[in-house]
Motif scaffolding. Structure first.
Motif, mmCIF file in Angstrom:
data_model
loop_
_atom_site.group_PDB
_atom_site.id
_atom_site.type_symbol
_atom_site.label_atom_id
_atom_site.label_comp_id
_atom_site.label_asym_id
_atom_site.label_seq_id
_atom_site.Cartn_x
_atom_site.Cartn_y
_atom_site.Cartn_z
ATOM 1 N N ASN A 1 -27.570 -15.865 5.580
ATOM 2 C CA ASN A 1 -28.190 -15.867 7.017
ATOM 3 C C ASN A 1 -29.179 -14.501 7.152
ATOM 4 O OD1 ASN A 1 -29.042 -16.408 9.710
ATOM 5 N ND2 ASN A 1 -27.006 -16.028 10.812
ATOM 6 N N ALA A 2 -30.400 -14.686 6.892
ATOM 7 C CA ALA A 2 -31.341 -13.435 6.967
ATOM 8 C C ALA A 2 -32.123 -13.580 8.235
ATOM 9 C CB ALA A 2 -31.987 -13.611 5.839
ATOM 10 N N THR A 3 -31.621 -12.605 9.169
ATOM 11 C CA THR A 3 -32.545 -12.589 10.385
ATOM 12 C C THR A 3 -33.587 -11.382 10.261
ATOM 13 O OG1 THR A 3 -31.126 -11.020 11.511
ATOM 14 C CG2 THR A 3 -30.589 -13.149 11.750
ATOM 15 N N PHE A 4 -34.082 -10.942 11.333
ATOM 16 C CA PHE A 4 -35.279 -9.954 11.317
ATOM 17 C C PHE A 4 -34.478 -8.636 11.273
ATOM 18 C CE2 PHE A 4 -38.243 -13.023 13.374
ATOM 19 C CZ PHE A 4 -38.973 -13.017 12.122
ATOM 20 N N ASN A 5 -33.130 -8.651 11.694
ATOM 21 C CA ASN A 5 -32.586 -7.186 11.758
ATOM 22 C C ASN A 5 -31.395 -6.981 10.939
ATOM 23 O OD1 ASN A 5 -33.947 -6.526 14.086
ATOM 24 N ND2 ASN A 5 -32.649 -7.882 15.473
ATOM 25 N N ASN A 6 -30.881 -7.967 10.310
ATOM 26 C CA ASN A 6 -29.699 -8.010 9.545
ATOM 27 C C ASN A 6 -29.542 -9.060 8.545
ATOM 28 O OD1 ASN A 6 -27.318 -6.916 8.370
ATOM 29 N ND2 ASN A 6 -26.097 -7.220 10.214
ATOM 30 N N ILE A 7 -28.919 -9.066 7.435
ATOM 31 C CA ILE A 7 -28.453 -10.331 6.556
ATOM 32 C C ILE A 7 -26.810 -10.339 6.252
ATOM 33 C CG2 ILE A 7 -28.707 -8.734 4.379
ATOM 34 C CD1 ILE A 7 -30.128 -11.448 3.153
ATOM 35 N N ILE A 8 -26.381 -11.459 6.680
ATOM 36 C CA ILE A 8 -25.291 -11.711 6.513
ATOM 37 C C ILE A 8 -24.792 -12.900 5.368
ATOM 38 C CG2 ILE A 8 -23.088 -12.708 7.683
ATOM 39 C CD1 ILE A 8 -24.652 -12.129 10.412
ATOM 40 N N ILE A 9 -24.102 -12.388 4.290
ATOM 41 C CA ILE A 9 -23.675 -13.312 3.311
ATOM 42 C C ILE A 9 -22.274 -13.723 3.506
ATOM 43 C CG2 ILE A 9 -23.345 -13.253 0.509
ATOM 44 C CD1 ILE A 9 -25.892 -12.076 1.461
ATOM 45 N N THR A 10 -21.995 -15.156 3.359
ATOM 46 C CA THR A 10 -20.769 -15.764 3.385
ATOM 47 C C THR A 10 -20.487 -16.642 2.332
ATOM 48 O OG1 THR A 10 -20.893 -15.733 5.922
ATOM 49 C CG2 THR A 10 -19.235 -16.934 5.186
ATOM 50 N N TYR A 11 -19.236 -16.539 1.807
ATOM 51 C CA TYR A 11 -18.852 -17.545 0.829
ATOM 52 C C TYR A 11 -17.754 -18.350 1.481
ATOM 53 C CZ TYR A 11 -21.126 -15.294 -3.081
ATOM 54 O OH TYR A 11 -22.235 -14.711 -3.745
ATOM 55 N N SER A 12 -17.796 -19.578 1.452
ATOM 56 C CA SER A 12 -16.871 -20.630 1.897
ATOM 57 C C SER A 12 -16.462 -21.658 0.989
ATOM 58 C CB SER A 12 -17.394 -21.265 3.375
ATOM 59 O OG SER A 12 -18.374 -22.000 2.638
ATOM 60 N N SER B 1 -19.908 -10.677 3.744
ATOM 61 C CA SER B 1 -20.328 -9.321 3.634
ATOM 62 C C SER B 1 -21.807 -9.180 4.599
ATOM 63 C CB SER B 1 -20.666 -8.567 2.365
ATOM 64 O OG SER B 1 -20.858 -7.040 2.473
ATOM 65 N N SER B 2 -21.943 -7.986 4.934
ATOM 66 C CA SER B 2 -23.317 -7.730 5.686
ATOM 67 C C SER B 2 -24.111 -6.649 5.321
ATOM 68 C CB SER B 2 -23.320 -8.093 7.184
ATOM 69 O OG SER B 2 -22.648 -6.803 7.744
ATOM 70 N N ALA B 3 -25.433 -6.346 5.705
ATOM 71 C CA ALA B 3 -25.993 -5.185 5.447
ATOM 72 C C ALA B 3 -25.369 -4.024 6.363
ATOM 73 C CB ALA B 3 -27.506 -5.241 5.662
ATOM 74 N N GLY B 4 -25.164 -4.289 7.212
ATOM 75 C CA GLY B 4 -24.432 -3.308 8.445
ATOM 76 C C GLY B 4 -22.933 -2.913 7.714
ATOM 77 N N LYS B 5 -22.454 -4.066 7.339
ATOM 78 C CA LYS B 5 -20.807 -3.721 6.792
ATOM 79 C C LYS B 5 -20.883 -2.733 5.443
ATOM 80 C CE LYS B 5 -16.954 -6.075 5.034
ATOM 81 N NZ LYS B 5 -16.433 -7.321 4.173
ATOM 82 N N VAL B 6 -21.872 -2.706 4.683
ATOM 83 C CA VAL B 6 -21.700 -1.799 3.560
ATOM 84 C C VAL B 6 -22.623 -0.751 3.788
ATOM 85 C CG1 VAL B 6 -21.711 -3.889 1.819
ATOM 86 C CG2 VAL B 6 -24.057 -3.033 2.644
ATOM 87 N N GLY B 7 -22.965 -0.341 5.066
ATOM 88 C CA GLY B 7 -23.232 0.968 5.433
ATOM 89 C C GLY B 7 -24.838 1.288 5.742
ATOM 90 N N PHE B 8 -25.566 0.266 5.739
ATOM 91 C CA PHE B 8 -26.906 0.514 6.113
ATOM 92 C C PHE B 8 -27.182 0.393 7.725
ATOM 93 C CE2 PHE B 8 -27.222 -1.106 2.005
ATOM 94 C CZ PHE B 8 -28.202 -0.308 1.405
ATOM 95 N N ARG B 9 -28.167 1.062 8.144
ATOM 96 C CA ARG B 9 -28.258 1.213 9.689
ATOM 97 C C ARG B 9 -29.643 1.031 10.064
ATOM 98 N NH1 ARG B 9 -23.947 -0.206 10.659
ATOM 99 N NH2 ARG B 9 -22.078 0.798 10.692
ATOM 100 N N GLY B 10 -29.973 0.592 11.230
ATOM 101 C CA GLY B 10 -31.390 0.439 11.585
ATOM 102 C C GLY B 10 -32.106 -0.473 11.029
ATOM 103 N N ALA B 11 -33.384 -0.050 10.688
ATOM 104 C CA ALA B 11 -34.435 -0.856 9.941
ATOM 105 C C ALA B 11 -34.120 -1.021 8.554
ATOM 106 C CB ALA B 11 -35.721 -0.170 10.149
#
Length: 139
Positions: free
Chosen positions: A34-45, A55-65
């Motif tokens: 799920n790639a939005t303009f503000n973040n990316i979320i990766i889900t395995y099911s 996992s997401s870009a915010g979860k691995v430590g990236f902030r802001g832009a």
């Protein structure tokens, strides 16, 4: 004093009732990007739709832009795919949603981490002239 005892008993009840849900991991599963303009979320099911790892870009430590960069998507994809591979997943069908920047790099990283990609579907929702779009941005 009585209030503290009530809070303590409430947390004990929550601890007793909360059970860790076990998810059956098959060799074949789904990868949702799920790639939005503000973040990316990766889900395995698994094939039933239960989440195996995420996992997401915010979860691995990236902030802001920096969250909406291909490099952030690559790191997030590495994190989630390593967990899924260790749990026994080997083949995935990829479902990509959204207009974000890190779509391709997330898929490439999943393939490079040892998972075999069988098919790639783009499920980005597109309106068939539904709602009226908002006014143009004034920058």
């Amino acid at each position: 004093m009585a209030k503290a005892q009530q809070q303590a008993s409430a947390t004990e009840k929550a601890a007793k009732t909360a059970k860790k849900r076990t998810v059956k991991v098959d060799a074949i599963g789904h990868l949702h990007v799920n790639a939005t303009f503000n973040n990316i979320i990766i889900t395995y099911s698994n094939t039933n739709g239960q989440t195996v790892s995420w996992s997401s870009a915010g979860k691995v430590g990236f902030r802001g832009a920096k969250k909406n960069t291909p490099f952030a998507a690559q790191i997030a994809s590495q994190d989630a795919s390593k967990q899924a591979f260790d749990l026994g997943m080997r083949k995935v069908k990829v479902y990509v949603k959204g207009p974000g920047a890190g779509r391709d790099s997330a898929i490439r990283t999943a393939g490079a981490s040892g998972l075999e990609i069988t098919e790639i579907n783009d499920i980005t929702p597109l309106p068939h002239n539904g709602c009226r779009s908002p006014k143009r941005r004034k920058v």
